[in-house]
Design a protein around this motif. Structure first.
Motif, PDB file in Angstrom:
ATOM      1  N   GLY A  71      42.861   4.408  28.634  1.00 33.34           N
ATOM      2  CA  GLY A  71      41.822   4.233  27.629  1.00 33.34           C
ATOM      3  C   GLY A  71      41.132   5.562  27.421  1.00 33.34           C
ATOM      4  O   GLY A  71      41.781   6.607  27.285  1.00 33.34           O
ATOM      5  N   ALA A  72      39.803   5.558  27.401  1.00 33.16           N
ATOM      6  CA  ALA A  72      39.045   6.807  27.275  1.00 33.16           C
ATOM      7  C   ALA A  72      38.750   7.459  28.628  1.00 33.16           C
ATOM      8  O   ALA A  72      38.170   8.544  28.674  1.00 33.16           O
ATOM      9  N   TRP A  73      39.166   6.821  29.737  1.00 28.62           N
ATOM     10  CA  TRP A  73      38.974   7.416  31.062  1.00 28.62           C
ATOM     11  C   TRP A  73      39.919   8.606  31.206  1.00 28.62           C
ATOM     12  O   TRP A  73      41.131   8.456  31.125  1.00 28.62           O
ATOM     13  N   ALA A  74      39.357   9.793  31.423  1.00 37.47           N
ATOM     14  CA  ALA A  74      40.156  11.019  31.401  1.00 37.47           C
ATOM     15  C   ALA A  74      40.168  11.761  32.728  1.00 37.47           C
ATOM     16  O   ALA A  74      40.924  12.726  32.883  1.00 37.47           O
ATOM     17  N   PHE A  75      39.332  11.353  33.678  1.00 38.18           N
ATOM     18  CA  PHE A  75      39.204  12.090  34.944  1.00 38.18           C
ATOM     19  C   PHE A  75      38.712  11.104  35.986  1.00 38.18           C
ATOM     20  O   PHE A  75      37.733  10.382  35.758  1.00 38.18           O
ATOM     21  N   VAL A  76      39.392  11.050  37.135  1.00 38.33           N
ATOM     22  CA  VAL A  76      38.995  10.155  38.222  1.00 38.33           C
ATOM     23  C   VAL A  76      39.176  10.874  39.550  1.00 38.33           C
ATOM     24  O   VAL A  76      40.282  11.293  39.891  1.00 38.33           O
ATOM     25  N   ASP A  77      38.087  11.030  40.294  1.00 36.80           N
ATOM     26  CA  ASP A  77      38.105  11.529  41.666  1.00 36.80           C
ATOM     27  C   ASP A  77      37.610  10.428  42.597  1.00 36.80           C
ATOM     28  O   ASP A  77      36.584   9.784  42.333  1.00 36.80           O
ATOM     29  N   HIS A  78      38.320  10.222  43.714  1.00 38.87           N
ATOM     30  CA  HIS A  78      37.871   9.313  44.767  1.00 38.87           C
ATOM     31  C   HIS A  78      37.591  10.145  46.014  1.00 38.87           C
ATOM     32  O   HIS A  78      38.402  10.991  46.383  1.00 38.87           O
ATOM     33  N   TYR A  79      36.454   9.917  46.656  1.00 37.08           N
ATOM     34  CA  TYR A  79      36.111  10.684  47.850  1.00 37.08           C
ATOM     35  C   TYR A  79      35.560   9.761  48.926  1.00 37.08           C
ATOM     36  O   TYR A  79      34.948   8.740  48.652  1.00 37.08           O
ATOM     37  N   GLY A  80      35.836  10.144  50.181  1.00 41.67           N
ATOM     38  CA  GLY A  80      35.332   9.413  51.331  1.00 41.67           C
ATOM     39  C   GLY A  80      36.183   8.204  51.697  1.00 41.67           C
ATOM     40  O   GLY A  80      37.267   8.008  51.146  1.00 41.67           O
ATOM     41  N   PRO A  81      35.660   7.395  52.647  1.00 45.63           N
ATOM     42  CA  PRO A  81      34.374   7.618  53.305  1.00 45.63           C
ATOM     43  C   PRO A  81      34.403   8.819  54.248  1.00 45.63           C
ATOM     44  O   PRO A  81      35.299   8.932  55.083  1.00 45.63           O
ATOM     45  N   ASP A  82      33.430   9.710  54.080  1.00 45.23           N
ATOM     46  CA  ASP A  82      33.306  10.918  54.887  1.00 45.23           C
ATOM     47  C   ASP A  82      32.077  10.809  55.778  1.00 45.23           C
ATOM     48  O   ASP A  82      31.002  10.412  55.314  1.00 45.23           O
ATOM     49  N   ASP A  83      32.237  11.178  57.045  1.00 46.55           N
ATOM     50  CA  ASP A  83      31.108  11.236  57.974  1.00 46.55           C
ATOM     51  C   ASP A  83      30.407  12.571  57.767  1.00 46.55           C
ATOM     52  O   ASP A  83      30.923  13.628  58.139  1.00 46.55           O
ATOM     53  N   THR A 140      29.965  11.477  32.148  1.00 44.02           N
ATOM     54  CA  THR A 140      30.266  11.377  33.574  1.00 44.02           C
ATOM     55  C   THR A 140      29.725  10.052  34.096  1.00 44.02           C
ATOM     56  O   THR A 140      28.631   9.622  33.732  1.00 44.02           O
ATOM     57  N   VAL A 141      30.518   9.407  34.951  1.00 38.35           N
ATOM     58  CA  VAL A 141      30.121   8.159  35.590  1.00 38.35           C
ATOM     59  C   VAL A 141      30.120   8.391  37.094  1.00 38.35           C
ATOM     60  O   VAL A 141      31.155   8.719  37.680  1.00 38.35           O
ATOM     61  N   SER A 142      28.949   8.268  37.718  1.00 36.56           N
ATOM     62  CA  SER A 142      28.822   8.415  39.167  1.00 36.56           C
ATOM     63  C   SER A 142      28.745   7.026  39.777  1.00 36.56           C
ATOM     64  O   SER A 142      27.903   6.207  39.384  1.00 36.56           O
ATOM     65  N   TRP A 143      29.628   6.756  40.780  1.00 34.70           N
ATOM     66  CA  TRP A 143      29.687   5.419  41.375  1.00 34.70           C
ATOM     67  C   TRP A 143      29.866   5.552  42.880  1.00 34.70           C
ATOM     68  O   TRP A 143      30.794   6.199  43.349  1.00 34.70           O
ATOM     69  N   LEU A 144      28.978   4.914  43.636  1.00 33.81           N
ATOM     70  CA  LEU A 144      28.966   5.029  45.090  1.00 33.81           C
ATOM     71  C   LEU A 144      29.173   3.674  45.759  1.00 33.81           C
ATOM     72  O   LEU A 144      28.641   2.658  45.302  1.00 33.81           O
ATOM     73  N   HIS A 145      29.920   3.706  46.885  1.00 33.21           N
ATOM     74  CA  HIS A 145      29.970   2.579  47.795  1.00 33.21           C
ATOM     75  C   HIS A 145      29.098   2.832  49.018  1.00 33.21           C
ATOM     76  O   HIS A 145      28.583   1.887  49.613  1.00 33.21           O
ATOM     77  N   GLU A 146      28.959   4.099  49.419  1.00 31.04           N
ATOM     78  CA  GLU A 146      28.097   4.469  50.541  1.00 31.04           C
ATOM     79  C   GLU A 146      27.446   5.811  50.237  1.00 31.04           C
ATOM     80  O   GLU A 146      28.029   6.663  49.560  1.00 31.04           O
ATOM     81  N   GLY A 147      26.231   6.015  50.773  1.00 35.87           N
ATOM     82  CA  GLY A 147      25.549   7.292  50.627  1.00 35.87           C
ATOM     83  C   GLY A 147      24.671   7.343  49.391  1.00 35.87           C
ATOM     84  O   GLY A 147      24.374   6.322  48.760  1.00 35.87           O
ATOM     85  N   HIS A 157      30.823   7.840  50.236  1.00 39.18           N
ATOM     86  CA  HIS A 157      32.055   7.228  49.713  1.00 39.18           C
ATOM     87  C   HIS A 157      31.813   6.813  48.266  1.00 39.18           C
ATOM     88  O   HIS A 157      30.868   6.083  47.972  1.00 39.18           O
ATOM     89  N   GLY A 158      32.661   7.308  47.367  1.00 39.53           N
ATOM     90  CA  GLY A 158      32.461   6.941  45.976  1.00 39.53           C
ATOM     91  C   GLY A 158      33.540   7.479  45.067  1.00 39.53           C
ATOM     92  O   GLY A 158      34.612   7.920  45.502  1.00 39.53           O
ATOM     93  N   ALA A 159      33.252   7.423  43.790  1.00 40.25           N
ATOM     94  CA  ALA A 159      34.160   7.921  42.759  1.00 40.25           C
ATOM     95  C   ALA A 159      33.347   8.607  41.679  1.00 40.25           C
ATOM     96  O   ALA A 159      32.205   8.214  41.401  1.00 40.25           O
TER      97      ALA A 159
END
Length: 321
Positions: free
Chosen positions: A54-66, A85-92, A135-137
């Motif tokens: 779709g219009a999603w052009a860039f995706v980074d996944h990071y963590g979970p990092d201590d 830009t879309v900032s999305w977190l699971h932790e932190g 941890h997020g994207a």
């Protein structure tokens, strides 16, 4: 989030010529990229063979990092044009600053949505006093031509709508899903949703057949339409689906990304999304000269320097390779 690659390769994306018009199961492997001193990300888009969903052009996944004894995320001020830009977190938590004066701490399952429009600059950092895990994207959405020169602005939505079924909670990040609509501003037909599944859950998620979709695995182990998708990988699904079967082998988290295939052809280089080489070159020159993008106040450090442009001409082509 910035593309910190000092020799960024231009990505040619957009256009409907390479949209898969039927359901597929295309597993995308990430490319590992260093982001600052203590964060490594897994880059899923742009991918070697798949540039957009779709219009999603860039995706980074990071963590979970201590990061208990680390500075965590430290991304100095850098510029953007032509995207959200879309900032999305699971932790932190991540502290966002930008050149419109925004200052906002983003926490798990809160939407940080920045529309760059004609030009913006921003920084992202873990607060000095921060949680142990991060941890997020981070995702980018390409703006269509009619809106890509809009005034830059930032939105923070701490409360988002959800869709529930036995064993499933889906938080609607952007666009709408099964009748629930995000308050975030969207400029194209799109959906982004965070899916939390309990172990043993079997569910069929309703989809829009005209959309193309991908699923990013954040945690746990899930079978997506029969394909096991492990954390840090993404399954591209094509178009033509009315529903998506999901089975959770463990407690798991996914991100569903989809939208109407993006018809316009784009050039994406470094942190810019444009249509012509001249636009990209001008944006780089403006950032280097300190004009157009404004100033980020309060970040303890110098802005990022723009990398050199590639020797070969930048050309918009299509969605793949």
């Amino acid at each position: 989030m910035s593309n910190l690659d000092r020799s960024p390769v231009p990505s040619v994306c957009g256009g409907r010529g390479f949209v898969v018009a039927e359901p597929v199961r295309e597993l995308l492997s990430p490319r590992r990229v260093r982001l600052g001193e203590s964060t490594e990300v897994r880059r899923l888009l742009p991918n070697l063979g798949r540039r957009m969903i779709g219009a999603w052009a860039f995706v980074d996944h990071y963590g979970p990092d201590d990061i208990a004894d680390e500075p965590g995320m430290q991304v100095p001020p850098h510029p953007h044009i032509g995207l959200q830009t879309v900032s999305w977190l699971h932790e932190g938590e991540v502290l966002h600053r930008d050149s419109t004066g925004s200052l906002q701490t983003i926490r798990p399952r809160e939407l940080g949505l920045m529309t760059s429009g004609r030009a913006i600059s921003h920084s992202e950092e873990s607060p000095r006093s921060h949680a142990r895990f991060l941890h997020g994207a981070q995702l980018w959405v390409a703006l269509p031509d009619a809106h890509r020169h809009t005034e830059p602005h930032f939105e923070h939505h701490a409360t988002l709508p959800t869709v529930t079924a036995p064993g499933l909670t889906a938080t609607v990040i952007l666009g709408d899903l099964d009748g629930a609509a995000s308050p975030g501003t969207a400029y194209t037909p799109i959906v982004g949703a965070d899916l939390a599944l309990a172990r043993g859950t079997d569910v069929r998620l309703p989809l829009v057949p005209d959309f193309e979709y991908g699923v990013l695995a954040m945690s746990g182990e899930v079978r997506v339409d029969g394909v096991t998708v492990l954390p840090g990988s993404m399954l591209y699904l094509g178009c033509g689906r009315a529903e998506l079967p999901l089975h959770a082998e463990s407690d798991a988290g996914l991100m569903l990304l989809g939208g109407e295939p993006f018809e316009e052809e784009l050039i994406m280089w470094w942190n810019f999304v444009g249509r012509t080489p001249a636009e990209i070159e001008q944006a780089r020159e403006d950032w280097t000269k300190g004009t157009r993008f404004g100033e980020v106040h309060g970040y303890d450090g110098a802005p990022l320097a723009a990398p050199e442009l590639p020797a070969t001409p930048l050309k918009p082509r299509g969605r793949m390779r």
